[in-house]
Design an enzyme around this catalytic site. Structure first.
Site, PDB file in Angstrom:
ATOM      1  N   LYS A  52      10.437  12.364   6.906  1.00 31.42           N
ATOM      2  CA  LYS A  52      10.047  12.675   8.290  1.00 31.42           C
ATOM      3  C   LYS A  52      11.272  12.605   9.201  1.00 31.42           C
ATOM      4  O   LYS A  52      11.502  13.469  10.044  1.00 31.42           O
ATOM      5  CB  LYS A  52       8.970  11.683   8.778  1.00 31.42           C
ATOM      6  CG  LYS A  52       7.612  11.882   8.113  1.00 31.42           C
ATOM      7  CD  LYS A  52       6.634  10.739   8.404  1.00 31.42           C
ATOM      8  CE  LYS A  52       5.353  10.921   7.600  1.00 31.42           C
ATOM      9  NZ  LYS A  52       4.404   9.810   7.723  1.00 31.42           N
ATOM     10  N   GLN A  96       3.822   3.742   9.936  1.00 37.80           N
ATOM     11  CA  GLN A  96       3.520   4.207   8.590  1.00 37.80           C
ATOM     12  C   GLN A  96       2.553   3.252   7.900  1.00 37.80           C
ATOM     13  O   GLN A  96       2.745   2.037   7.905  1.00 37.80           O
ATOM     14  CB  GLN A  96       4.831   4.321   7.783  1.00 37.80           C
ATOM     15  CG  GLN A  96       4.668   4.907   6.396  1.00 37.80           C
ATOM     16  CD  GLN A  96       4.343   6.395   6.396  1.00 37.80           C
ATOM     17  OE1 GLN A  96       4.615   7.115   7.353  1.00 37.80           O
ATOM     18  NE2 GLN A  96       3.751   6.877   5.314  1.00 37.80           N
ATOM     19  N   ASP A 119       0.007  10.565  15.308  1.00 38.65           N
ATOM     20  CA  ASP A 119      -0.915  10.618  14.163  1.00 38.65           C
ATOM     21  C   ASP A 119      -2.347  10.952  14.588  1.00 38.65           C
ATOM     22  O   ASP A 119      -3.176  11.270  13.738  1.00 38.65           O
ATOM     23  CB  ASP A 119      -0.953   9.243  13.476  1.00 38.65           C
ATOM     24  CG  ASP A 119      -0.009   9.129  12.293  1.00 38.65           C
ATOM     25  OD1 ASP A 119       0.231  10.142  11.623  1.00 38.65           O
ATOM     26  OD2 ASP A 119       0.477   8.011  12.042  1.00 38.65           O
TER      27      ASP A 119
HETATM   28  N1  GUN Z   1       0.684   7.101   5.214  1.00 41.14           N
HETATM   29  C1  GUN Z   1       0.380   8.177   4.470  1.00 41.14           C
HETATM   30  N2  GUN Z   1       0.149   9.239   5.274  1.00 41.14           N
HETATM   31  C2  GUN Z   1       0.329   8.827   6.544  1.00 41.14           C
HETATM   32  C3  GUN Z   1       0.233   9.457   7.813  1.00 41.14           C
HETATM   33  O1  GUN Z   1      -0.069  10.649   7.927  1.00 41.14           O
HETATM   34  N3  GUN Z   1       0.481   8.670   8.884  1.00 41.14           N
HETATM   35  C4  GUN Z   1       0.794   7.364   8.753  1.00 41.14           C
HETATM   36  N4  GUN Z   1       0.998   6.688   9.862  1.00 41.14           N
HETATM   37  N5  GUN Z   1       0.880   6.739   7.604  1.00 41.14           N
HETATM   38  C5  GUN Z   1       0.651   7.480   6.500  1.00 41.14           C
END
Ligand code: GUN
Length: 293
Positions: A52, A96, A119
């Protein structure tokens, strides 16, 4: 044989649009910014957050990857969220998951400014999506990315029978809202549903996110269905596979996403798209406030 939905190509197209929007914002003196908070060193999370961070920087987005040790205290992570909430250079905040057991994820997510909740997990944004509210608000990136895929590949949604396997807050539930809001007939099942085939055999569109390799096989599918595989499972030999038995199911389905190269890249591209959305909405909000002063 099914058409393979090419997530990498879709992501590349979306990223090109995002890079252009970032360039346009920069002409107006705005650099979109994302802060990703990672606690601990779960190997998959380390890779996801690094991807990311790299993608954001490549697109010209300011990116901060804030790392905490696995034994971090709630108050430390909370303080970091509050700092980013107050930082004008940050438009998007992501914590995350999964988080270590000592941390309360719900209250951390609730501490994020809803206008920076990239998110779409804050209860305010969850509620807006559920209520199909108009206006600007973030939506969980995997479901939003899947809607983009369906749109680009002209998969009919309104009036279709859709089955979602998996009821997670990350994918299943927001997907239910998006598809219901788009006038699909949606059935949501899970790993304990008795006779899942009863539902899946009737699905024009099947979305699978349960975390079990080969959970869906050719015998479960309605011929001509579209199959979206959200699963990411690492095999003992290191290979990634989805929740769908791809080689079998592609002989029965009309369209199918591969793993890897399907939903994954589109999710990251959507995260970048939504970071820029948040920066643009913040700019519009500031302009509105200036007029009203
Ligand atoms: N862990 C796995 N996928 C995601 C996501 O899309 N957002 C977050 N915050 N954690 C994740």
């Amino acid at each position: 044989m099914a058409t393979i939905i090419d997530g990498r190509k879709l992501a590349a197209d979306l990223n090109a649009e995002t890079a252009q929007r970032v360039a346009d914002l920069k002409k107006r003196g705005i650099v979109p910014g994302i802060a990703v908070i990672l606690v601990g060193d779960d190997p998959a999370s380390v890779i996801y957050t690094r991807n990311k961070d790299r993608k954001a920087k490549k697109l010209g987005i300011r990116s901060i990857l804030k790392r905490f040790p696995a034994d971090a205290r709630q108050s430390e992570v909370l303080a970091s969220i509050q700092e980013f909430n107050n930082d004008d250079q940050i438009n998007a905040i992501l914590v995350q998951s999964p988080l270590p057991d000592q941390l309360d994820e719900t209250s951390l997510v609730q501490a994020i400014d809803p206008a920076k909740d990239v998110d779409g997990f804050h209860p305010l944004n969850v509620g807006k999506l559920y209520a199909n509210e108009e206006g600007n608000y973030p939506i969980p990136c995997t479901p939003r990315g899947i809607m983009t895929m369906l749109n680009k590949y002209q998969v009919p949604v309104a009036g279709s029978n859709v089955v979602i396997i998996g009821r997670s807050n990350l994918v299943g539930k927001p997907m239910l809202s998006l598809l219901t809001n788009a006038n699909a007939t949606v059935t949501m099942i899970n790993h304990l549903t008795a006779d899942p085939q009863y539902y899946t055999k009737n699905a024009d569109l099947l979305i699978v996110g349960v975390g079990h390799p080969k959970f869906v096989q050719a015998k479960d599918i309605k011929p001509g269905a579209t199959v979206i595989d959200v699963g990411i499972n690492r095999q003992s030999d290191g290979h990634l596979v989805g929740d769908v038995d791809f080689d079998q199911v592609k002989t029965v389905a009309d369209k199918i996403t591969p793993v890897p190269g399907g939903v994954g890249p589109v999710t990251i591209a959507t995260l970048m798209q939504q970071t820029v959305d948040l920066a643009e909405w913040s700019e519009q909000d500031a302009a509105r406030k200036a007029v009203n002063c």
